[in-house]
Design a protein around this motif. Structure first.
Motif, PDB file in Angstrom:
ATOM      1  N   LEU A 187       0.815  -1.218   0.000  1.00 38.89           N
ATOM      2  CA  LEU A 187       0.000   0.000   0.000  1.00 38.89           C
ATOM      3  C   LEU A 187       0.852   1.273   0.000  1.00 38.89           C
ATOM      4  N   LYS A 188       2.176   1.101   0.001  1.00 41.04           N
ATOM      5  CA  LYS A 188       3.115   2.225  -0.026  1.00 41.04           C
ATOM      6  C   LYS A 188       2.995   3.117   1.218  1.00 41.04           C
ATOM      7  N   ILE A 189       2.801   2.469   2.358  1.00 39.11           N
ATOM      8  CA  ILE A 189       2.872   3.169   3.644  1.00 39.11           C
ATOM      9  C   ILE A 189       4.336   3.145   4.060  1.00 39.11           C
ATOM     10  N   HIS A 190       4.935   4.308   4.217  1.00 40.17           N
ATOM     11  CA  HIS A 190       6.386   4.393   4.318  1.00 40.17           C
ATOM     12  C   HIS A 190       6.930   4.493   5.749  1.00 40.17           C
ATOM     13  N   ASP A 191       6.165   5.076   6.646  1.00 41.84           N
ATOM     14  CA  ASP A 191       6.682   5.325   7.995  1.00 41.84           C
ATOM     15  C   ASP A 191       5.961   4.428   8.995  1.00 41.84           C
ATOM     16  N   VAL A 192       6.602   3.321   9.344  1.00 43.02           N
ATOM     17  CA  VAL A 192       6.001   2.304  10.194  1.00 43.02           C
ATOM     18  C   VAL A 192       6.881   2.046  11.406  1.00 43.02           C
ATOM     19  N   ILE A 193       6.237   1.946  12.559  1.00 43.93           N
ATOM     20  CA  ILE A 193       6.898   1.597  13.819  1.00 43.93           C
ATOM     21  C   ILE A 193       6.215   0.343  14.333  1.00 43.93           C
ATOM     22  N   GLN A 215      15.710  -8.279  20.732  1.00 42.59           N
ATOM     23  CA  GLN A 215      16.651  -7.852  19.699  1.00 42.59           C
ATOM     24  C   GLN A 215      16.344  -8.500  18.346  1.00 42.59           C
ATOM     25  N   ASP A 216      15.601  -9.611  18.348  1.00 45.87           N
ATOM     26  CA  ASP A 216      15.305 -10.299  17.097  1.00 45.87           C
ATOM     27  C   ASP A 216      14.334  -9.512  16.215  1.00 45.87           C
ATOM     28  N   PHE A 217      13.646  -8.519  16.771  1.00 48.71           N
ATOM     29  CA  PHE A 217      12.771  -7.679  15.946  1.00 48.71           C
ATOM     30  C   PHE A 217      13.570  -6.796  14.998  1.00 48.71           C
ATOM     31  N   LYS A 218      14.881  -6.755  15.154  1.00 49.91           N
ATOM     32  CA  LYS A 218      15.719  -5.993  14.229  1.00 49.91           C
ATOM     33  C   LYS A 218      15.639  -6.547  12.816  1.00 49.91           C
ATOM     34  N   VAL A 219      15.143  -7.774  12.668  1.00 48.55           N
ATOM     35  CA  VAL A 219      15.004  -8.363  11.341  1.00 48.55           C
ATOM     36  C   VAL A 219      14.148  -7.495  10.431  1.00 48.55           C
ATOM     37  N   PHE A 220      13.202  -6.749  11.010  1.00 51.51           N
ATOM     38  CA  PHE A 220      12.319  -5.912  10.199  1.00 51.51           C
ATOM     39  C   PHE A 220      12.965  -4.597   9.768  1.00 51.51           C
ATOM     40  N   LYS A 221      14.044  -4.231  10.415  1.00 49.80           N
ATOM     41  CA  LYS A 221      14.714  -2.959  10.120  1.00 49.80           C
ATOM     42  C   LYS A 221      13.754  -1.776  10.248  1.00 49.80           C
ATOM     43  N   LEU A 222      12.890  -1.854  11.236  1.00 51.05           N
ATOM     44  CA  LEU A 222      11.939  -0.788  11.537  1.00 51.05           C
ATOM     45  C   LEU A 222      12.111  -0.362  12.983  1.00 51.05           C
ATOM     46  N   PRO A 223      11.786   0.893  13.317  1.00 51.27           N
ATOM     47  CA  PRO A 223      11.866   1.321  14.720  1.00 51.27           C
ATOM     48  C   PRO A 223      10.916   0.491  15.577  1.00 51.27           C
ATOM     49  N   VAL A 224      11.352   0.178  16.797  1.00 50.62           N
ATOM     50  CA  VAL A 224      10.541  -0.593  17.734  1.00 50.62           C
ATOM     51  C   VAL A 224      10.141   0.290  18.906  1.00 50.62           C
ATOM     52  N   LEU A 225       8.839   0.301  19.199  1.00 55.49           N
ATOM     53  CA  LEU A 225       8.299   0.998  20.368  1.00 55.49           C
ATOM     54  C   LEU A 225       7.955  -0.046  21.424  1.00 55.49           C
ATOM     55  N   VAL A 226       8.217   0.282  22.690  1.00 56.92           N
ATOM     56  CA  VAL A 226       7.812  -0.615  23.776  1.00 56.92           C
ATOM     57  C   VAL A 226       6.982   0.154  24.797  1.00 56.92           C
ATOM     58  N   GLY A 227       6.035  -0.551  25.399  1.00 57.20           N
ATOM     59  CA  GLY A 227       5.196   0.049  26.434  1.00 57.20           C
ATOM     60  C   GLY A 227       5.045  -0.891  27.616  1.00 57.20           C
ATOM     61  N   PHE A 228       5.916  -0.722  28.601  1.00 49.85           N
ATOM     62  CA  PHE A 228       5.846  -1.530  29.836  1.00 49.85           C
ATOM     63  C   PHE A 228       5.210  -0.755  30.979  1.00 49.85           C
ATOM     64  N   SER A 229       5.059   0.530  30.814  1.00 48.23           N
ATOM     65  CA  SER A 229       4.876   1.453  31.927  1.00 48.23           C
ATOM     66  C   SER A 229       3.825   0.997  32.941  1.00 48.23           C
ATOM     67  N   ARG A 230       4.303   0.634  34.122  1.00 50.48           N
ATOM     68  CA  ARG A 230       3.467   0.313  35.288  1.00 50.48           C
ATOM     69  C   ARG A 230       2.508  -0.863  35.050  1.00 50.48           C
ATOM     70  N   LYS A 231       2.818  -1.731  34.097  1.00 50.95           N
ATOM     71  CA  LYS A 231       1.914  -2.828  33.746  1.00 50.95           C
ATOM     72  C   LYS A 231       2.023  -3.999  34.723  1.00 50.95           C
ATOM     73  N   GLY A 232       1.077  -4.933  34.576  1.00 54.76           N
ATOM     74  CA  GLY A 232       1.025  -6.098  35.444  1.00 54.76           C
ATOM     75  C   GLY A 232       2.264  -6.960  35.379  1.00 54.76           C
ATOM     76  N   MET A 233       2.947  -6.997  34.234  1.00 52.38           N
ATOM     77  CA  MET A 233       4.164  -7.789  34.131  1.00 52.38           C
ATOM     78  C   MET A 233       5.245  -7.276  35.080  1.00 52.38           C
ATOM     79  N   ILE A 234       5.068  -6.069  35.595  1.00 46.74           N
ATOM     80  CA  ILE A 234       5.989  -5.515  36.589  1.00 46.74           C
ATOM     81  C   ILE A 234       5.440  -5.712  37.995  1.00 46.74           C
ATOM     82  N   HIS A 235       4.277  -5.145  38.266  1.00 46.45           N
ATOM     83  CA  HIS A 235       3.822  -5.138  39.657  1.00 46.45           C
ATOM     84  C   HIS A 235       3.357  -6.509  40.149  1.00 46.45           C
ATOM     85  N   LYS A 236       2.973  -7.396  39.232  1.00 45.31           N
ATOM     86  CA  LYS A 236       2.611  -8.750  39.666  1.00 45.31           C
ATOM     87  C   LYS A 236       3.838  -9.561  40.044  1.00 45.31           C
TER      88      LYS A 236
END
Length: 284
Positions: A187-193, A215-236
């Motif tokens: 679809l020629k969408i150029h800016d993907v994260i 680190q294996d997501f580097k295979v896509f050669k695209l920027p990676v965003l992460v969202g852990f902030s205050r989630k259950g995977m931390i406080h649990k």
């Protein structure tokens, strides 16, 4: 998986004709225009409050402000399209008028919400469903030609944590994203994260296996965003509360940066910026 099948490594975004540098990690501040977001301190109940919080985030060093009008916490109530727009549009218009320097991301899975908020002045669409919850989303992004954050989620916010199952969590998510990226490229969408979707249709074990191999997501050669902030995977794991999960958030943000994350999506911008600075110093 052959890397030549994907985009060249992305170090920038085109935001309304201006090139935004992503060679250094950036921080995205969370602005929830919802009454039921999982972290109560992130809820914003008025335009003035949104302006004040955005000003604070920008002063602390945030590069993006991510605004959500539909809570995606596990088991969240469904919200109508009209209600979501009614929550978002006045905030976007006010930010555009008062703080034109702010780069606004809209957290939505709905194509109509994406189109109308971009028209109102937003810059980026952050879709938790990677187009799976609205078949018109990809064609809308292609028409708008705005940066698109594409997250992996198994199920929907209403059922995603009931019994998530994977053969291999990393490989299953890479396969899912690869198929989505193939459609986006056509679809020629150029800016993907890409966003692995920590906490979205994943057990605690899934989340930590994913982080350990991020680190294996580097295979896509695209920027990676992460969202852990205050989630259950931390406080649990720490056996504390969402309100007490800032230190744990910083630990996981640090690990993610070391594994190649380019954007940290957080409730606490100041601490995330400090995290970025220290990891950069370590790698200097």
């Amino acid at each position: 998986m052959a890397e030549k099948n994907f985009f060249e490594a992305k170090q920038s975004l085109n935001i309304k004709g201006k090139i935004f540098d992503l060679s250094r990690p950036k921080v995205m501040g969370i602005l929830n225009i919802t009454p039921d977001s999982f972290y109560s301190n992130s809820r914003t109940n008025s335009i003035n409050e949104a302006l004040k919080k955005t000003e604070q985030f920008l002063n602390e060093g945030a590069s993006f402000i991510d605004i959500g009008g539909y809570s995606s916490r596990p088991g969240a109530n469904d919200v109508s399209e009209n209600e979501e727009l009614a929550r978002l549009i006045p905030i976007v218009e006010a930010l555009n008028k008062q703080m034109p320097e702010a780069i606004i991301s809209i957290d939505t899975f709905r194509a109509k919400v994406a189109e109308e908020t971009i028209s109102a002045g937003a810059h980026i669409i952050n879709d938790i469903s990677a187009g799976s919850m609205d078949e018109k989303m990809f064609e809308t992004i292609a028409k708008l030609q705005v940066p698109y954050i594409m997250m992996h989620m198994q199920g929907t916010p209403q059922n995603m944590q009931q019994n998530p199952i994977y053969k291999n969590v990393l490989l299953d998510i890479i396969d899912y994203l690869a198929k989505k990226i193939a459609v986006i490229k056509a679809l020629k969408i150029h800016d993907v994260i890409i966003d692995p979707g920590f906490g979205f249709g994943k057990t605690i074990d899934h989340n930590y296996k994913l982080l350990n191999q991020m680190q294996d997501f580097k295979v896509f050669k695209l920027p990676v965003l992460v969202g852990f902030s205050r989630k259950g995977m931390i406080h649990k794991v720490l056996e504390n509360s969402t309100a007490e999960a800032l230190n744990g958030t910083t630990v996981l943000n640090t690990i993610a940066l070391q594994k190649g994350a380019k954007i940290l999506r957080v409730h606490d911008v100041k601490e995330a910026i400090e995290c970025v600075k220290l990891v950069e110093r370590l790698n200097a």
